[in-house]
Design a protein around this motif. Structure first.
Motif, PDB file in Angstrom:
ATOM      1  N   ALA A   1       0.840  -1.203   0.000  1.00 13.93           N
ATOM      2  CA  ALA A   1       0.000   0.000   0.000  1.00 13.93           C
ATOM      3  C   ALA A   1       0.865   1.240   0.000  1.00 13.93           C
ATOM      4  CB  ALA A   1      -0.919   0.003   1.205  1.00 13.93           C
ATOM      5  N   PHE A   2       0.383   2.298  -0.676  1.00 11.02           N
ATOM      6  CA  PHE A   2       1.040   3.602  -0.621  1.00 11.02           C
ATOM      7  C   PHE A   2       0.706   4.262   0.703  1.00 11.02           C
ATOM      8  CE2 PHE A   2       0.747   2.982  -5.272  1.00 11.02           C
ATOM      9  CZ  PHE A   2       2.096   3.105  -5.581  1.00 11.02           C
ATOM     10  N   GLU A   3       1.330   5.400   0.920  1.00 10.59           N
ATOM     11  CA  GLU A   3       1.148   6.084   2.200  1.00 10.59           C
ATOM     12  C   GLU A   3      -0.285   6.537   2.407  1.00 10.59           C
ATOM     13  OE1 GLU A   3       2.980   9.926   4.641  1.00 10.59           O
ATOM     14  OE2 GLU A   3       3.886   9.285   2.747  1.00 10.59           O
ATOM     15  N   ASN A   4      -0.948   6.934   1.325  1.00 14.68           N
ATOM     16  CA  ASN A   4      -2.333   7.409   1.451  1.00 14.68           C
ATOM     17  C   ASN A   4      -3.351   6.286   1.322  1.00 14.68           C
ATOM     18  OD1 ASN A   4      -1.860   6.891  -1.218  1.00 14.68           O
ATOM     19  ND2 ASN A   4      -3.066   8.649  -1.979  1.00 14.68           N
ATOM     20  N   GLU A   5      -2.912   5.025   1.315  1.00 12.24           N
ATOM     21  CA  GLU A   5      -3.800   3.870   1.217  1.00 12.24           C
ATOM     22  C   GLU A   5      -3.762   3.081   2.504  1.00 12.24           C
ATOM     23  OE1 GLU A   5      -3.469   3.048  -3.613  1.00 12.24           O
ATOM     24  OE2 GLU A   5      -2.273   1.835  -2.194  1.00 12.24           O
ATOM     25  N   SER A   6      -4.844   2.386   2.789  1.00  8.55           N
ATOM     26  CA  SER A   6      -4.932   1.578   4.012  1.00  8.55           C
ATOM     27  C   SER A   6      -4.063   0.336   3.873  1.00  8.55           C
ATOM     28  CB  SER A   6      -6.377   1.184   4.286  1.00  8.55           C
ATOM     29  OG  SER A   6      -6.881   0.427   3.205  1.00  8.55           O
ATOM     30  N   THR A   7      -3.589  -0.168   5.026  1.00 11.54           N
ATOM     31  CA  THR A   7      -2.705  -1.329   5.070  1.00 11.54           C
ATOM     32  C   THR A   7      -3.435  -2.558   4.571  1.00 11.54           C
ATOM     33  OG1 THR A   7      -1.576  -0.373   6.971  1.00 11.54           O
ATOM     34  CG2 THR A   7      -1.217  -2.732   6.558  1.00 11.54           C
ATOM     35  N   VAL A   8      -2.649  -3.444   3.851  1.00 11.16           N
ATOM     36  CA  VAL A   8      -3.246  -4.677   3.354  1.00 11.16           C
ATOM     37  C   VAL A   8      -3.274  -5.695   4.490  1.00 11.16           C
ATOM     38  CG1 VAL A   8      -3.021  -6.574   1.729  1.00 11.16           C
ATOM     39  CG2 VAL A   8      -2.443  -4.239   1.014  1.00 11.16           C
ATOM     40  N   ASP A   9      -4.483  -6.146   4.848  1.00 10.93           N
ATOM     41  CA  ASP A   9      -4.636  -7.135   5.915  1.00 10.93           C
ATOM     42  C   ASP A   9      -4.779  -8.545   5.375  1.00 10.93           C
ATOM     43  OD1 ASP A   9      -4.558  -5.090   7.767  1.00 10.93           O
ATOM     44  OD2 ASP A   9      -6.744  -4.812   7.765  1.00 10.93           O
ATOM     45  N   GLY A  10      -5.129  -8.701   4.114  1.00  8.16           N
ATOM     46  CA  GLY A  10      -5.314 -10.029   3.536  1.00  8.16           C
ATOM     47  C   GLY A  10      -5.828  -9.906   2.109  1.00  8.16           C
ATOM     48  N   TYR A  11      -6.336 -11.057   1.619  1.00  6.36           N
ATOM     49  CA  TYR A  11      -6.795 -11.100   0.239  1.00  6.36           C
ATOM     50  C   TYR A  11      -8.138 -11.841   0.171  1.00  6.36           C
ATOM     51  CZ  TYR A  11      -1.984  -9.783  -0.725  1.00  6.36           C
ATOM     52  OH  TYR A  11      -0.790  -9.139  -0.729  1.00  6.36           O
ATOM     53  N   LYS A  12      -8.938 -11.474  -0.843  1.00  9.63           N
ATOM     54  CA  LYS A  12     -10.191 -12.156  -1.141  1.00  9.63           C
ATOM     55  C   LYS A  12     -10.102 -12.744  -2.546  1.00  9.63           C
ATOM     56  CE  LYS A  12     -13.211  -9.316   1.762  1.00  9.63           C
ATOM     57  NZ  LYS A  12     -14.371  -8.391   1.792  1.00  9.63           N
ATOM     58  N   VAL A  13     -10.411 -14.084  -2.590  1.00  6.78           N
ATOM     59  CA  VAL A  13     -10.360 -14.801  -3.860  1.00  6.78           C
ATOM     60  C   VAL A  13     -11.783 -15.267  -4.189  1.00  6.78           C
ATOM     61  CG1 VAL A  13      -9.376 -16.700  -5.168  1.00  6.78           C
ATOM     62  CG2 VAL A  13      -8.006 -15.543  -3.414  1.00  6.78           C
ATOM     63  N   LEU A  14     -12.316 -14.819  -5.329  1.00  9.90           N
ATOM     64  CA  LEU A  14     -13.637 -15.224  -5.791  1.00  9.90           C
ATOM     65  C   LEU A  14     -13.460 -16.057  -7.046  1.00  9.90           C
ATOM     66  CD1 LEU A  14     -13.865 -12.108  -4.610  1.00  9.90           C
ATOM     67  CD2 LEU A  14     -16.252 -12.400  -5.276  1.00  9.90           C
ATOM     68  N   TYR A  15     -14.138 -17.222  -7.109  1.00 11.46           N
ATOM     69  CA  TYR A  15     -14.000 -18.068  -8.282  1.00 11.46           C
ATOM     70  C   TYR A  15     -15.331 -18.736  -8.590  1.00 11.46           C
ATOM     71  CZ  TYR A  15     -13.725 -22.006  -5.002  1.00 11.46           C
ATOM     72  OH  TYR A  15     -13.998 -22.918  -4.014  1.00 11.46           O
ATOM     73  N   LYS A  16     -15.474 -19.130  -9.882  1.00 12.62           N
ATOM     74  CA  LYS A  16     -16.690 -19.800 -10.326  1.00 12.62           C
ATOM     75  C   LYS A  16     -16.387 -20.585 -11.590  1.00 12.62           C
ATOM     76  CE  LYS A  16     -19.898 -17.755 -12.705  1.00 12.62           C
ATOM     77  NZ  LYS A  16     -19.612 -18.247 -14.043  1.00 12.62           N
ATOM     78  N   ASN A  17     -17.177 -21.670 -11.791  1.00 14.87           N
ATOM     79  CA  ASN A  17     -17.117 -22.446 -13.030  1.00 14.87           C
ATOM     80  C   ASN A  17     -17.703 -21.586 -14.164  1.00 14.87           C
ATOM     81  OD1 ASN A  17     -17.791 -24.284 -15.172  1.00 14.87           O
ATOM     82  ND2 ASN A  17     -17.514 -25.968 -13.716  1.00 14.87           N
ATOM     83  N   GLU A  18     -17.069 -21.623 -15.329  1.00 13.13           N
ATOM     84  CA  GLU A  18     -17.538 -20.799 -16.435  1.00 13.13           C
ATOM     85  C   GLU A  18     -18.975 -21.110 -16.809  1.00 13.13           C
ATOM     86  OE1 GLU A  18     -14.464 -18.944 -19.588  1.00 13.13           O
ATOM     87  OE2 GLU A  18     -14.646 -21.122 -19.638  1.00 13.13           O
ATOM     88  N   ASP A  19     -19.386 -22.343 -16.643  1.00 10.83           N
ATOM     89  CA  ASP A  19     -20.730 -22.743 -17.060  1.00 10.83           C
ATOM     90  C   ASP A  19     -21.741 -22.664 -15.932  1.00 10.83           C
ATOM     91  OD1 ASP A  19     -19.737 -23.257 -19.558  1.00 10.83           O
ATOM     92  OD2 ASP A  19     -19.221 -25.352 -19.076  1.00 10.83           O
ATOM     93  N   GLN A  20     -21.354 -22.164 -14.764  1.00  9.91           N
ATOM     94  CA  GLN A  20     -22.248 -22.079 -13.617  1.00  9.91           C
ATOM     95  C   GLN A  20     -22.316 -20.642 -13.121  1.00  9.91           C
ATOM     96  OE1 GLN A  20     -20.865 -24.880 -10.719  1.00  9.91           O
ATOM     97  NE2 GLN A  20     -21.208 -26.678 -12.019  1.00  9.91           N
ATOM     98  N   SER A  21     -23.368 -20.371 -12.351  1.00  9.86           N
ATOM     99  CA  SER A  21     -23.527 -19.013 -11.826  1.00  9.86           C
ATOM    100  C   SER A  21     -23.097 -18.897 -10.374  1.00  9.86           C
ATOM    101  CB  SER A  21     -24.995 -18.576 -11.959  1.00  9.86           C
ATOM    102  OG  SER A  21     -25.830 -19.469 -11.248  1.00  9.86           O
ATOM    103  N   ALA A  22     -22.937 -20.008  -9.659  1.00 14.15           N
ATOM    104  CA  ALA A  22     -22.579 -19.971  -8.233  1.00 14.15           C
ATOM    105  C   ALA A  22     -21.155 -19.453  -8.061  1.00 14.15           C
ATOM    106  CB  ALA A  22     -22.735 -21.348  -7.623  1.00 14.15           C
ATOM    107  N   ILE A  23     -20.960 -18.501  -7.147  1.00 13.99           N
ATOM    108  CA  ILE A  23     -19.656 -17.894  -6.872  1.00 13.99           C
ATOM    109  C   ILE A  23     -19.229 -18.264  -5.454  1.00 13.99           C
ATOM    110  CG2 ILE A  23     -18.391 -15.713  -6.679  1.00 13.99           C
ATOM    111  CD1 ILE A  23     -20.374 -14.526  -8.653  1.00 13.99           C
ATOM    112  N   LYS A  24     -17.979 -18.624  -5.297  1.00 14.75           N
ATOM    113  CA  LYS A  24     -17.423 -18.962  -3.978  1.00 14.75           C
ATOM    114  C   LYS A  24     -16.330 -17.962  -3.636  1.00 14.75           C
ATOM    115  CE  LYS A  24     -18.447 -23.887  -4.510  1.00 14.75           C
ATOM    116  NZ  LYS A  24     -17.917 -25.269  -4.514  1.00 14.75           N
TER     117      LYS A  24
END
Length: 1194
Positions: free
Chosen positions: A1095-1118
């Protein structure tokens, strides 16, 4: 021209005046033929004295020579004298023209005496022409007795044939005779308008440069045309700007200073002159607005204002619009804005800040296909802010006139608009009747549109403007006039000389039209033989000079109409050519015969009859009627023979003969018998006859003296037999209307015989008559009626029905007695509504069914009574502070029970003993507002309403609880806190206000917030519903200090605000997405790695990450959250996956990296994110959705 027929003597009839011109070709000085052009020399007029002509015409016509014995002597003398003049011409010219003028006379059989032709052919030709090859060119120019040219008759004759024998003249005489007879029957007539000029609007400055006024008549001979402008004849030859094209007047380069006005077309031929209706030429124009600057207008917010248009000179009326600042920002008329189409002024019922600006009036003029627009200098309008605008009652600023005159058939607009806050509602009513259905669409509009105005639309109209603070009204009367319209017109008339003429025309209109009369375009006044009496004209002792074109002109101040007719005064001897006595007149023995004698004659002739050589006179078996018909009774064989009718007037006489033949009489041998049947059955009426076998026999039937048409009435009437002597009648499915006396008539061309029988049809009773009200009470009426036809079956009982003025449906009513016997002629109708207009009808029944109802009675209004129905739907509330607004549903008209209808409202504050009363007038009233400074906000009141009229009071309604007007909450919430949730969202919480301080029903809380350096007046607002005590405020700037305050609100407005508190939003999330993403698949899993996001000085600290994924042929997102820079995902199928990776911290989620992963790809590294934009859109939508769900759960 000289007329040589002496009409006062002998049987001659003046047919035509003919001029015969004869040109001789090929005559030389030596008498030999020379080829040279033919031309007419100066004519020499052969005249004979009137006395000699009369003497010649009284002698018998010689069919061989074409002359009388005396004429031959006369013609010899004339041609000898003429020869001297002709010989001098022959020496100078090689052709010759002889012109003689005289009359063409003939007996009643139209035999023509062409004396000029005979004179030339017998004498002059033999003297002058010796060559067989010479020819005569003859032309007959004939005119009728009024001077109208009929035709030209050319003829070429070889002169040598004239020398062979006088018999060769017969074909010539015959040809001339046939031609003259044909011309005598050709109909000539005066001018008849086929196209009259119409009102014309000419656009000033038009590029066309001319205007055409149309005029066309049908006439024989053709007409000539003239025009008048403003009553003065147009000098077409003296003014080059005018020209005639046919009958049309063309004005070149028309100008508004010279040419506007009233134009009329005049058409003339030898029969007379007609003048067209008035048409008006007007000029259309639209001037420019003044260039002077308009004064600015200032008005407090909430107050009404009028901006004047001050339209420039124009014609015709334009349409008006207004725009603000610039085109095309046009103002759309609505309930707050009104543009008068009478004055063009702009009215605003109550101003708002959005009304400020430069207002311009915009005029558009439509003339033919040309459209012109101009607009004014702007009027600057400034609206002064006063906080919350105070309400005020309506004030009508646009009023229609107290008297408005309009023409039937036209459309009418009445304008009405009021200032007021709130915006007043407009309602129209007709004070002396009901509003016509055709205008109900505009009953609540500022413009009341009345299409196709009729006389029933006359009356007093009222416009009422009403809002919560009061009402205002204005009234005006519509008066309908009408242009003249013909009820009776005159028609072309042929009248006998010496007879009297009565003509009458009649016109309707308002004001009542007056009439004047024209003959050949000139006004007629009473004098001598003329009697002009408004719309009636009488001409006594008609003379030939009375012939001409007549016009009846009806006019009032709204218009003028013309009715045209031609009068032809006739004078000729009796003539049987077109209507001779019937040659063979069969008559039946023992019967009678009528022999008509109707010759064509003017004036009417004297008539007498003869049988053979015996002159007939009136006796017991024979009469000559005034119209000349011979009637003979009780015919016998002795009456057979020749009968001759003689007709004579002062111009001559004629006769016609017919032969009477006597035949056997026709007799009925089997007459129709009387029959009695029921409705719907069939019956045959017999009729047989005998007759003279030399003639045809036919049968006709009539019922009650009305003939039966077997084609039109085939549904019920048929002939039974085709035998000539049998004429039986079959009636199928007999109806009551078929009752009556049937007459069979057997007839031949000579006589007839008839016999009759009566058919009685039994069925349900006919309608009773004369239903009237004998006694009228408030809820009952005594009706009486007269018995109708029982149709030959006794009446069993009566049924009474009624309908009110509020419905067209007929309904059975209660009566006393309940069952009305068939011999009754009166009964009481009970359970009626007081003060209601009723119509009643009575129906009779018998064993064969129910008959038709009687005609409705005249409208009967029951007497008044006190109301019996209480108002319903008691409700209310709202309004201004210290007010109680009480509402109810108006009582329907059928329950008013009397005049002077109104309401009494009774109310009290809950918990007190004293009731207050208020009287509200008007049956349509539905509200009452009670004002008192002591009324606390949102206080409970008990309210009940009763109706009253001039006869008393009705019952109270049920008591309803109504609250007084609310006021803004008086206390601010407490304990206000604000915390930052992210870089763009904060959460605000507070403690609720107490019930006592709500001053009404709490609708929710309002959060006001603004940035540190902004003004408080620019604060944004977020409202929460119901009793929530916390709320989130999204859409904020990161790392920004905000001031926050909270206040409660209800329907009256917002209460006081809390003291503001501050909150600082968190830093923005990292703006860079994860980079250097790689993945590796093994088994049914895939491992994804990326570099840490810094993060830059004017940005908030990175606490972690979010990973979103889904099958191309499905609508359900995890979603997987991790604080590492790698993640392991299941990949059980050989399919592609879409993955989004974001850094997250207290400032929210950062930018996303997007990749597509396939198990078959093994190990890979992401280089470009552009190919998976779809994944980004889908996953971003999913994140927003999940975030919203999380907020709801909180």
């Amino acid at each position: 021209m000289d007329a040589i027929c002496d009409l006062s003597k002998g049987p001659w009839k003046l047919l035509k005046i003919c001029e015969i011109t004869i040109a001789l070709k090929g005559i030389g000085k030596s008498g030999r033929l020379q080829a040279s052009p033919s031309h007419l020399l100066a004519p020499m007029l052969l005249r004979q004295s009137t006395k000699a002509a009369a003497s010649a015409h009284r002698h018998r016509w010689d069919p061989v020579t074409g002359t009388t014995n005396n004429q031959q002597k006369f013609l010899g003398r004339v041609t000898t004298e003429t020869q001297k003049g002709i010989s001098s011409k022959l020496r100078a010219r090689n052709s010759l023209a002889v012109r003689c003028v005289g009359t063409v006379c003939g007996l009643q059989d139209e035999t023509v005496n062409q004396s000029c032709l005979c004179a030339f052919s017998h004498k002059l030709a033999n003297r002058l022409i010796s060559s067989r090859d010479s020819t005569i060119n003859m032309t007959f120019n004939c005119h009728d007795i009024f001077g109208a040219q009929l035709n030209r008759f050319p003829m070429n004759i070889s002169l040598w044939k004239l020398l062979i024998s006088p018999l060769v003249l017969l074909p010539i005489t015959s040809t001339v005779t046939d031609w003259a007879a044909a011309q005598s029957t050709k109909r000539n007539f005066g001018p008849v308008f086929e196209e009259q000029p119409r009102n014309t609007l000419y656009p000033e400055g038009s590029a066309e440069g001319r205007v055409t006024l149309s005029c066309h008549v049908r006439a024989s001979p053709p007409s000539t045309y003239r025009w008048k402008v403003n009553g003065t004849e147009v000098n077409i030859e003296g003014d080059s700007r005018y020209s005639l094209v046919g009958g049309n007047l063309v004005i070149s380069n028309p100008t508004r200073s010279k040419d506007p006005g009233s134009y009329q077309c005049l058409a003339t031929n030898t029969f007379g002159t007609v003048i067209s209706k008035e048409t008006f030429l007007r000029f259309g124009y639209l001037s420019q607005f003044s260039t002077e600057e308009r004064d600015p207008v200032k008005v407090p917010e909430g107050v009404g204002v009028m901006l004047p248009c001050n339209a420039p000179p124009h014609y015709p009326g334009p349409s008006y619009r207004w725009f603000i600042d610039e085109i095309p920002n046009f103002i759309t008329p609505d309930n707050r804005h009104f543009i008068s189409q009478v004055t063009g002024n702009l009215y605003i019922a109550n101003t708002k800040a959005s009304d400020a600006g430069a207002h311009s009036c915009y005029l558009t003029s439509h003339i033919d296909y040309a459209t012109t627009s101009v607009f004014s200098k702007p009027i600057p309008l400034a609206v002064q802010s006063v906080g919350e605008a105070r309400p005020h009652s309506p004030h009508i600023r646009v009023k229609f006139p107290s008297e408005t005159y309009t023409l039937a058939g036209q459309s009418l607009n009445l304008e009405c608009f009021a200032f007021g806050n709130p915006v007043p509602a407009i309602k129209w009513r007709k004070l002396d009747g009901l509003l016509p259905p055709k205008i109900l669409r505009s009953i609540n509009e500022p413009i009341l549109h009345v299409p196709d105005v009729q006389f029933e639309d006359e009356g007093v109209y009222e416009c009422e403007a009403e809002n919560a603070k009061g009402k205002d009204s204005t009234q005006g009367r519509i008066i309908v006039h009408a242009q003249p319209e013909w009820l009776q017109i005159i028609s072309d008339t042929e009248a006998d000389i010496g007879s009297n003429l009565w003509w009458k025309c009649a016109a309707a209109g308002k004001p009542r039209p007056i009439c004047r009369w024209l003959r050949n375009g000139l006004s007629l006044t009473s004098k001598s033989r003329l009697d002009v009496n408004n719309c009636a004209l009488k001409v006594s002792r008609l003379a030939l000079e009375d012939s001409g074109m007549y016009q009846c002109v009806a006019e009032n101040k709204h218009g003028t109409i013309y009715a045209n007719a031609e009068l032809k005064v006739q004078a000729f001897r009796p003539d049987f050519q077109s209507n001779s006595v019937k040659r063979l007149i069969p008559a039946a023995r023992g019967g009678e015969v009528l022999i008509e004698c109707r010759p064509r004659s003017a004036p009417k002739p004297s008539i007498f009859w003869s049988k053979g050589t015996e002159i007939l006179s009136n006796n017991t078996r024979m009469t000559i009627t005034p119209d000349g018909t011979l009637r003979i009774w009780n015919i016998s064989r002795a009456d057979e023979g020749k009968y001759t009718c003689f007709a004579e007037n002062f111009l001559g006489k004629a006769n016609s003969t017919g032969i009477v033949s006597v035949r056997d009489a026709t007799k009925i041998t089997l007459a129709p018998s009387n029959a009695d049947i029921n409705l719907g059955e069939d019956v045959i009426l017999q009729c047989h006859a005998s007759h003279d076998p030399t003639m045809d026999l036919t049968f006709t039937w009539s019922v009650n003296e009305s003939p039966i048409d077997f084609d039109i009435m085939a549904e019920h009437f048929q002939r039974v037999s085709t035998r000539e002597t049998i004429g039986d009648l079959k009636i199928t499915n007999v109806q009551l209307k078929h009752s009556g006396r049937y007459t069979c008539t057997a007839q031949t061309v000579v006589d007839s015989a008839h016999a009759s029988g009566t058919l009685v049809v039994r069925g349900p009773p006919g309608p009773p008559g004369g239903v009237v009200g004998k006694e009228i009470n408030d809820s009952s009426v005594l009706l009486s009626w007269s018995r109708g036809y029982d149709n030959h079956s006794p009446i069993g009982r009566y049924i009474i029905q009624a309908r009110t003025s509020l419905s067209d449906e007929w309904k059975s009513v209660r009566t006393a007695p309940q069952q009305i016997e068939g011999n009754a002629e009166s009964a009481w109708v009970t359970n009626l509504i007081p003060w209601m207009d009723y119509e009643f009808r009575v129906t009779a029944k018998n064993i064969l069914g129910t008959g038709d109802p009687s005609l409705p009675s005249q409208t009967i209004r029951t007497k008044e009574a006190a109301p019996t129905v209480a108002p319903s739907s008691i409700s209310g509330g709202g309004g201004d502070r210290h007010e109680v607004t009480m509402l109810w549903a108006p009582v329907p008209r059928e329950y008013h029970n009397g005049e002077g209808f109104g309401y009494i409202v009774t109310f009290r504050k809950e918990g007190t003993k004293e009731w207050k009363n208020a009287k509200v007038l008007g049956s349509e009233s539905s509200r009452y507002v009670y004002q008192n400074e002591t009324i606390a906000p949102y206080s409970r009141f008990e309210v009940r309403v009763m109706a009253f009229n001039s006869k008393g009071q009705g019952p109270y309604s049920q008591t309803a609880i109504i609250y007084s007007a609310e006021e803004e909450p008086s206390v601010a919430p407490s304990g206000v806190t604000a915390s930052s949730l992210s870089s763009s969202e904060i959460e605000v919480s507070w403690k609720p206000v107490g019930p006592v301080t709500m001053n009404g029903i709490l609708l929710g809380y309002e959060i006001r917030y603004w940035r540190e350096n902004d003004k408080e007046a620019s604060a944004d607002r977020v409202r929460t519903p119901g009793l929530e005590t916390s709320a989130r405020v999204p859409g904020l700037k990161p790392s920004t200090l905000y001031h926050v305050e909270v206040r409660a609100y209800n329907s009256a407005g917002s209460g006081p605000s809390t003291r503001s508190t501050t909150v600082v939003t968190k830093k923005a999330p990292p703006n860079r997405p994860p980079s250097k993403i790689s993945w590796k698949s093994f088994g049914s899993w895939v491992r994804i790695k990326w570099d840490h996001v810094k993060a830059f000085e004017n940005e908030s600290t990175v606490d972690g990450y979010k990973v979103l994924y889904k099958n191309e042929d499905q609508s359900a997102i995890k979603i997987i959250e991790t604080n590492k820079n790698s993640v392991q995902l299941p990949l059980p199928d050989d399919m592609s996956y879409l993955v989004v990776i974001r850094a997250s911290g207290e400032g929210g989620d950062g930018a996303a990296a997007k990749i597509r992963i396939s198990k078959s790809s093994g190990t890979s590294m992401m280089v470009d994110n552009s190919g998976i934009q779809v994944l980004h859109n889908v996953l971003f939508t999913a994140i927003v959705t999940l975030t919203a769900i999380g907020c709801l759960e909180l």
